[in-house]
Design an enzyme around this catalytic site. Structure first.
Site, short mmCIF file in Angstrom:
data_model
loop_
_atom_site.label_atom_id
_atom_site.label_comp_id
_atom_site.label_asym_id
_atom_site.label_seq_id
_atom_site.Cartn_x
_atom_site.Cartn_y
_atom_site.Cartn_z
N CYS A 1 -5.42 -15.69 -27.58
CA CYS A 1 -4.16 -15.97 -26.85
C CYS A 1 -4.47 -16.80 -25.55
O CYS A 1 -5.29 -16.45 -24.99
CB CYS A 1 -3.50 -14.87 -26.63
SG CYS A 1 -1.92 -15.14 -25.87
N LEU A 2 -3.58 -17.61 -25.37
CA LEU A 2 -3.79 -18.69 -23.84
C LEU A 2 -3.54 -17.73 -22.71
O LEU A 2 -3.89 -18.07 -21.77
CB LEU A 2 -3.09 -19.77 -24.36
CG LEU A 2 -3.39 -20.88 -25.12
CD1 LEU A 2 -2.43 -21.85 -25.37
CD2 LEU A 2 -4.81 -21.40 -24.83
N GLY B 1 -0.59 -22.87 -31.17
CA GLY B 1 1.02 -22.53 -30.89
C GLY B 1 0.99 -22.17 -29.16
O GLY B 1 -0.03 -21.83 -28.57
N HIS C 1 2.59 -14.44 -34.69
CA HIS C 1 1.76 -14.51 -33.42
C HIS C 1 2.94 -15.05 -32.16
O HIS C 1 2.95 -14.38 -31.33
CB HIS C 1 0.49 -15.18 -33.20
CG HIS C 1 -0.10 -15.31 -32.03
ND1 HIS C 1 -1.24 -14.74 -31.76
CD2 HIS C 1 0.02 -16.01 -30.74
CE1 HIS C 1 -1.79 -14.64 -30.15
NE2 HIS C 1 -0.73 -15.48 -29.60
N GLU C 2 3.36 -16.20 -32.59
CA GLU C 2 4.36 -16.77 -31.55
C GLU C 2 5.83 -15.91 -31.40
O GLU C 2 6.30 -15.76 -30.44
CB GLU C 2 4.56 -18.38 -31.88
CG GLU C 2 3.54 -19.12 -32.08
CD GLU C 2 2.65 -18.93 -30.87
OE1 GLU C 2 2.96 -18.82 -29.78
OE2 GLU C 2 1.48 -19.19 -31.09
N HIS D 1 5.46 -13.08 -29.35
CA HIS D 1 5.53 -13.37 -27.82
C HIS D 1 7.02 -13.58 -27.59
O HIS D 1 7.53 -13.15 -26.48
CB HIS D 1 5.00 -14.74 -27.41
CG HIS D 1 3.48 -14.96 -27.05
ND1 HIS D 1 2.92 -14.02 -26.24
CD2 HIS D 1 2.55 -15.49 -27.79
CE1 HIS D 1 1.54 -14.13 -26.46
NE2 HIS D 1 1.19 -15.56 -26.98
N GLN E 1 5.22 -17.66 -22.33
CA GLN E 1 3.93 -18.11 -21.79
C GLN E 1 3.93 -19.16 -20.61
O GLN E 1 3.10 -19.03 -19.90
CB GLN E 1 2.92 -18.67 -22.83
CG GLN E 1 2.46 -17.50 -24.06
CD GLN E 1 1.60 -17.96 -25.17
OE1 GLN E 1 2.17 -18.70 -25.82
NE2 GLN E 1 0.42 -17.66 -24.78
C1 SB7 Z 1 -4.94 -17.06 -33.37
C2 SB7 Z 1 -4.41 -17.93 -32.11
C3 SB7 Z 1 -3.03 -18.03 -31.90
C4 SB7 Z 1 -2.32 -17.78 -33.29
C5 SB7 Z 1 -2.85 -17.10 -34.39
C6 SB7 Z 1 -4.22 -16.62 -34.22
C7 SB7 Z 1 -2.47 -19.11 -31.12
C8 SB7 Z 1 -3.27 -19.02 -29.72
C9 SB7 Z 1 -2.71 -19.51 -28.50
N1 SB7 Z 1 -1.43 -18.83 -28.27
O1 SB7 Z 1 -1.79 -17.95 -27.02
C10 SB7 Z 1 -0.10 -18.96 -28.30
O2 SB7 Z 1 0.88 -17.76 -28.34
NI NI Z 2 -0.56 -16.25 -27.67
#
Ligand code: SB7
Ligand code: NI
Length: 185
Positions: free
Chosen positions: A110-111, A60, A153-154, A157, A65
């Site tokens: 998270c990215l 995601g 998670h999104e 953000h 971000q």
């Molecule tokens: C693990 C990873 C994510 C969501 C839920 C569990 C997304 C990781 C990428 N992101 O940073 C998106 O916001």
């Molecule tokens: Ni994230």
């Protein structure tokens, strides 16, 4: 095309802001933003694109971000060649959720976070969500498993919340009441 250099990292103030609602009719810029976020998550799961552009894989990506404080994110979740969830969400919301919780046993990443943060992140096991697509059409979905976790998670953000805000500082691996663990292969 979004690249890793376009993704802001923790410490950047935009990640802590509540993102702005998108207004209607949806502008060409917002539509393009949504499509670009979606393109990134798809490319980041394609080995050739990862290699060529140095992408870090992600399921995601949310507009804040890429330093756009707007309520837009994209998800793309595939397992065993099957697409589990793949969509762009504008002004997303959770309309109802299970009492049952879940968490990824290996934790979340998270990215925008260049370090491993260990610990369980409590999430609703099942959610019903509403959002608008890039054409401005409203949709409703029921999500469970990884799509439900990623959606939360999104959505966080968009509200200036980072996954580790949910981890119990004193006991990161403490059992979460009412939770069924989710094992990610
Ligand atoms: C693990 C990873 C994510 C969501 C839920 C569990 C997304 C990781 C990428 N992101 O940073 C998106 O916001
Ligand atoms: Ni994230």
């Amino acid at each position: 095309m979004i690249l890793m250099k376009d993704i802001i990292r923790e410490g950047h103030p935009t990640l802590r802001k509540v993102a702005e609602e998108v207004t209607f009719p949806i502008s060409e810029d917002i539509k393009q933003l949504g499509l670009n976020l979606h393109e990134y998550v798809m490319n980041s799961q394609n080995p050739e694109m990862v290699e060529k552009y140095g992408l870090r894989p992600g399921i995601g990506l949310a507009a804040p971000q890429v330093n756009e404080s707007k309520r837009v994110f994209a998800l793309h979740i595939e397992g065993e060649g099957k697409i589990e969830a793949s969509f762009i969400a504008i002004n997303p919301k959770i309309v109802s959720h299970s009492v049952e919780m879940t968490y990824i046993t290996s934790g979340e990443g998270c990215l925008s976070v260049d370090r491993d943060v260990e610990g369980f992140v409590p999430r609703y096991a099942r959610i019903t969500v509403k959002a608008y697509d890039v054409e401005g059409k409203e949709f409703k979905k029921r999500l469970k498993g990884l799509p439900a976790i990623a959606f939360q998670h999104e959505l966080d953000h968009l509200n200036g919340i980072m996954f580790y805000d949910h981890i119990d500082q004193k006991a990161p691996f403490k059992e979460i009441p009412n939770a069924v663990p989710f094992v990610r292969e």
